[in-house]
Motif scaffolding. Structure first.
Motif, PDB file in Angstrom:
ATOM      1  N   PHE A  99       0.822  -1.213   0.000  1.00  0.00           N
ATOM      2  CA  PHE A  99       0.000   0.000   0.000  1.00  0.00           C
ATOM      3  C   PHE A  99       0.856   1.263   0.000  1.00  0.00           C
ATOM      4  O   PHE A  99       0.358   2.352   0.259  1.00  0.00           O
ATOM      5  N   SER A 139     -14.375   2.886  -7.882  1.00  0.00           N
ATOM      6  CA  SER A 139     -13.704   2.438  -6.657  1.00  0.00           C
ATOM      7  C   SER A 139     -13.685   0.921  -6.552  1.00  0.00           C
ATOM      8  O   SER A 139     -12.671   0.326  -6.177  1.00  0.00           O
ATOM      9  N   LEU A 143     -10.252  -1.467  -6.757  1.00  0.00           N
ATOM     10  CA  LEU A 143      -9.925  -2.437  -5.713  1.00  0.00           C
ATOM     11  C   LEU A 143      -9.832  -3.846  -6.300  1.00  0.00           C
ATOM     12  O   LEU A 143      -8.914  -4.610  -5.971  1.00  0.00           O
ATOM     13  N   VAL A 147      -5.967  -4.572  -6.063  1.00  0.00           N
ATOM     14  CA  VAL A 147      -5.762  -5.290  -4.798  1.00  0.00           C
ATOM     15  C   VAL A 147      -6.134  -6.765  -4.931  1.00  0.00           C
ATOM     16  O   VAL A 147      -5.390  -7.643  -4.505  1.00  0.00           O
ATOM     17  N   LEU A 225      -9.683  -5.589   3.863  1.00  0.00           N
ATOM     18  CA  LEU A 225      -9.461  -4.904   2.589  1.00  0.00           C
ATOM     19  C   LEU A 225     -10.775  -4.625   1.878  1.00  0.00           C
ATOM     20  O   LEU A 225     -10.956  -3.558   1.269  1.00  0.00           O
ATOM     21  N   GLY A 229     -11.663  -0.808   1.572  1.00  0.00           N
ATOM     22  CA  GLY A 229     -11.382  -0.330   0.227  1.00  0.00           C
ATOM     23  C   GLY A 229     -12.580   0.008  -0.614  1.00  0.00           C
ATOM     24  O   GLY A 229     -12.443   0.699  -1.628  1.00  0.00           O
ATOM     25  N   THR A 233     -13.695   4.951  -0.065  1.00  0.00           N
ATOM     26  CA  THR A 233     -13.356   5.738  -1.246  1.00  0.00           C
ATOM     27  C   THR A 233     -14.614   6.103  -2.019  1.00  0.00           C
ATOM     28  O   THR A 233     -14.744   7.219  -2.541  1.00  0.00           O
ATOM     29  N   GLY A 339      -4.745   2.124   3.902  1.00  0.00           N
ATOM     30  CA  GLY A 339      -5.034   2.417   2.507  1.00  0.00           C
ATOM     31  C   GLY A 339      -5.101   3.884   2.157  1.00  0.00           C
ATOM     32  O   GLY A 339      -5.593   4.239   1.082  1.00  0.00           O
ATOM     33  N   PHE A 342      -3.556   4.715  -1.229  1.00  0.00           N
ATOM     34  CA  PHE A 342      -4.388   4.223  -2.327  1.00  0.00           C
ATOM     35  C   PHE A 342      -5.583   5.139  -2.532  1.00  0.00           C
ATOM     36  O   PHE A 342      -5.967   5.453  -3.669  1.00  0.00           O
ATOM     37  N   ALA A 343      -6.172   5.602  -1.427  1.00  0.00           N
ATOM     38  CA  ALA A 343      -7.318   6.508  -1.526  1.00  0.00           C
ATOM     39  C   ALA A 343      -6.929   7.804  -2.222  1.00  0.00           C
ATOM     40  O   ALA A 343      -7.657   8.303  -3.095  1.00  0.00           O
ATOM     41  N   GLN A 346      -6.507   7.189  -5.971  1.00  0.00           N
ATOM     42  CA  GLN A 346      -7.807   7.007  -6.621  1.00  0.00           C
ATOM     43  C   GLN A 346      -8.552   8.327  -6.769  1.00  0.00           C
ATOM     44  O   GLN A 346      -9.131   8.615  -7.828  1.00  0.00           O
TER      45      GLN A 346
END
Length: 394
Positions: A99, A139, A143, A147, A225, A229, A233, A339, A342-343, A346
């Motif tokens: 991450f 989103s 993911l 992921v 996750l 995730g 988001t 995360g 990652f957010a 995105q």
């Protein structure tokens, strides 16, 4: 004091739909008059509302345990969210690599492609139901591909529905439904060809403290996750979309280079998509003058803390250009959101790609904007927008 606020303070219920409209007002009063508020909802718990008190709780996992982070109880493991020191560090060390911003940026073009596919489905119509027309497919798609490395659209669709239900209800049954999907996702990984390089594939060979992960630990990570995730988001994209459609100053901000390094934090402060999480008191203590006993449950209310006037000027307004913004949207302490990088990636890509194709967003006249109580407080469940199409995509 308004009667609705007084009624909420008499017995606050963070999941009650009939309290949602006035809940923020009640939390503001609680910050001043009873910052660690006792309620008898869900067998009784305390709501921590002040910024510094929330930080204190998060900084002391030896007193405020995360072993049961769901206010209504979680019947499955949520690793590393439900792990206290010293074991927490072992899981975070393994997961952090997957991450990190540098690791995730290798998927930038794939994430952009997912965004463009979602936009292509509505760009010619001049309108979009922003939740299910853009935020959810983007989103969830990100993911799934980055992921979970899966093309199983049915699994992803069921995951979105299950996670959204868990965010609204936080009941044992709703969490169990997410865990069932985690079993399915893990089975897909174990049956996939060798050579995958993603966090789920790594679970099959990872070790913690010199031993392989147990089946329960693997599934606990996958469940976390999914929960962390999908809905978070999604909610932030929708919240920003609402402001994009209702404030003239937002579109220029989102078009500015690197807006995600600064102004994104104000969106996060103003409307954190995880409003609260639970902790359990492990020894008799006191917080803000309130005595707490072993076994007491508390709700660490990040949303209320982010509106604390002792920490933020004009806390109930969306104010861009703050010199500093130490919000708690990603939590605090050892459980600071895994995360978060990652957010940010995105969110930056979502609006960069969207605004490359569209402009001049507005709420569709006459359309309702249903909102919900629960962990994702006030994030619209539907958001009908109109827009103007820009020139051809690059």
């Amino acid at each position: 004091m308004d009667k609705p606020v007084a009624d909420i303070l008499a017995n606050m219920d963070l999941y009650a739909e009939d309290q949602r409209e006035h809940l923020l007002d009640a939390l503001a009063v609680a910050r001043e008059e009873s910052p660690v508020l006792r309620t008898e909802a869900d067998d009784g718990y305390y709501v921590v509302t002040r910024y510094e008190d929330v930080r204190t709780v998060c900084a002391h996992p030896e007193i405020f345990s995360s072993v049961q982070p769901g206010l209504r109880g979680v019947p499955v493991r949520l690793i590393p969210l439900d792990v206290d020191p010293p074991d927490h560090r072992l899981f975070r060390e393994f997961l952090n690599r997957y991450f990190s911003r540098s690791f995730l940026l290798r998927y930038e073009e794939e994430i952009r492609r997912i965004a463009r596919e979602a936009i292509a489905a509505f760009i010619d119509t001049g309108e979009v139901e922003f939740v299910h027309g853009f935020s959810v497919p983007f989103s969830a798609g990100s993911l799934a591909r980055i992921v979970f490395a899966t093309d199983n659209a049915d699994l992803v669709s069921r995951g979105v529905a299950a996670v959204h239900r868990a965010a609204l209800e936080s009941t044992p049954d709703s969490f169990q439904a997410v865990a069932v999907l985690a079993v399915e996702a893990m089975a897909e990984v174990e049956n996939s060809p060798a050579g995958r390089e993603d966090v789920l594939a790594a679970l099959t060979t990872a070790t913690v403290d010199g031993r392989p992960l147990s089946t329960e630990e693997r599934l606990g990570i996958v469940t976390t996750l999914l929960l962390g995730g999908l809905d978070t988001t999604r909610g932030m994209i929708v919240n920003i979309g609402y402001h994009l459609a209702t404030r003239d100053d937002v579109e220029p901000i989102l078009r500015a280079p690197n807006w995600w390094r600064g102004e994104l934090d104000e969106f996060l402060r103003f409307e954190p998509t995880v409003s609260f999480m639970a902790r359990t008191v492990t020894r008799d203590t006191e917080l803000a003058g309130t005595p707490l006993k072993v076994g007491d449950r508390i709700a660490v209310h990040f949303y209320a803390a982010n509106r604390d006037p002792q920490r933020f000027d004009r806390p109930d307004e969306l104010v861009f250009g703050r010199a500093t913004n130490p919000h708690l949207a990603f939590g605090s302490g050892i459980h600071h959101c895994l995360g978060r990088g990652f957010a940010r990636i995105q969110l930056a890509i979502a609006f960069e790609e969207l605004l490359a194709r569209a402009t001049n967003f507005h709420l569709k006249p006459g359309a309702d904007i249903p909102r919900r109580a629960g962990v994702s407080l006030n994030s619209p469940a539907e958001l009908h927008l109109t827009f103007d199409r820009r020139g051809s995509h690059r």
